[in-house]
Design a protein around this motif. Sequence first.
Motif, PDB file in Angstrom:
ATOM      1  N   THR A   2      50.518  32.801  62.959  1.00 47.71           N
ATOM      2  CA  THR A   2      51.083  34.117  62.673  1.00 47.71           C
ATOM      3  C   THR A   2      50.968  34.423  61.183  1.00 47.71           C
ATOM      4  O   THR A   2      50.704  33.534  60.363  1.00 47.71           O
ATOM      5  CB  THR A   2      52.569  34.177  63.077  1.00 47.71           C
ATOM      6  OG1 THR A   2      53.303  33.306  62.208  1.00 47.71           O
ATOM      7  CG2 THR A   2      52.777  33.780  64.531  1.00 47.71           C
ATOM      8  N   GLU A   4      53.354  35.097  59.259  1.00 51.10           N
ATOM      9  CA  GLU A   4      54.416  34.354  58.580  1.00 51.10           C
ATOM     10  C   GLU A   4      53.979  32.909  58.310  1.00 51.10           C
ATOM     11  O   GLU A   4      54.258  32.352  57.245  1.00 51.10           O
ATOM     12  CB  GLU A   4      55.689  34.360  59.434  1.00 51.10           C
ATOM     13  CG  GLU A   4      56.881  33.756  58.733  1.00 51.10           C
ATOM     14  CD  GLU A   4      58.144  33.871  59.571  1.00 51.10           C
ATOM     15  OE1 GLU A   4      58.817  32.842  59.737  1.00 51.10           O
ATOM     16  OE2 GLU A   4      58.441  34.988  60.054  1.00 51.10           O
ATOM     17  N   ASP A   5      53.287  32.303  59.266  1.00 51.20           N
ATOM     18  CA  ASP A   5      52.766  30.938  59.083  1.00 51.20           C
ATOM     19  C   ASP A   5      51.755  30.886  57.939  1.00 51.20           C
ATOM     20  O   ASP A   5      51.756  29.950  57.141  1.00 51.20           O
ATOM     21  CB  ASP A   5      52.113  30.427  60.370  1.00 51.20           C
ATOM     22  CG  ASP A   5      53.116  30.186  61.490  1.00 51.20           C
ATOM     23  OD1 ASP A   5      54.318  30.024  61.191  1.00 51.20           O
ATOM     24  OD2 ASP A   5      52.681  30.168  62.659  1.00 51.20           O
ATOM     25  N   GLU A   7      51.636  32.902  55.368  1.00 47.70           N
ATOM     26  CA  GLU A   7      52.383  33.070  54.118  1.00 47.70           C
ATOM     27  C   GLU A   7      53.047  31.761  53.700  1.00 47.70           C
ATOM     28  O   GLU A   7      53.020  31.379  52.531  1.00 47.70           O
ATOM     29  CB  GLU A   7      53.451  34.159  54.262  1.00 47.70           C
ATOM     30  CG  GLU A   7      52.939  35.553  54.089  1.00 47.70           C
ATOM     31  CD  GLU A   7      52.335  35.789  52.713  1.00 47.70           C
ATOM     32  OE1 GLU A   7      52.955  35.430  51.688  1.00 47.70           O
ATOM     33  OE2 GLU A   7      51.229  36.334  52.672  1.00 47.70           O
ATOM     34  N   GLN A   8      53.640  31.079  54.660  1.00 44.20           N
ATOM     35  CA  GLN A   8      54.316  29.811  54.365  1.00 44.20           C
ATOM     36  C   GLN A   8      53.304  28.760  53.895  1.00 44.20           C
ATOM     37  O   GLN A   8      53.556  28.036  52.935  1.00 44.20           O
ATOM     38  CB  GLN A   8      55.053  29.308  55.605  1.00 44.20           C
ATOM     39  CG  GLN A   8      55.912  28.097  55.343  1.00 44.20           C
ATOM     40  CD  GLN A   8      56.716  27.698  56.574  1.00 44.20           C
ATOM     41  OE1 GLN A   8      56.494  28.191  57.675  1.00 44.20           O
ATOM     42  NE2 GLN A   8      57.660  26.803  56.375  1.00 44.20           N
TER      43      GLN A   8
END
Length: 117
Positions: A2, A4-5, A7-8
Amino acid sequence: MTAEDHEQRAAEIVALYREGLAVKRLMECFELSTWALYNLLRRYQVPLRGSNSASRRAAAEYERLLSDGLMHHEIAEKFGIKPNTLYRAVLRRRSKARGWQERAGPSEAGVRSAHDN
């Protein structure tokens, strides 16, 4: 993965780079190409280290690590650089040290002994 993944993962890579982890190690750990890693760092406006910062750090610690029992190739591996790169960095560092001593002139002890004679 995703957004978000992604970005992390990017945040983790940036943090490790800023902490000084060798580029080679980052590329291996995160399965990145050189292009992908530097593109990510540019995208996050991370100031790039000098291309030989790992070799400078290795050269600065070289004698101590040798005295601790590490071999030349082990020191290079510890810093994520090639043994030849380490060899050149150590020579450069020693050459600069000699140049500094030559520019500093004779030591006070040498001057005193010349006047004492």
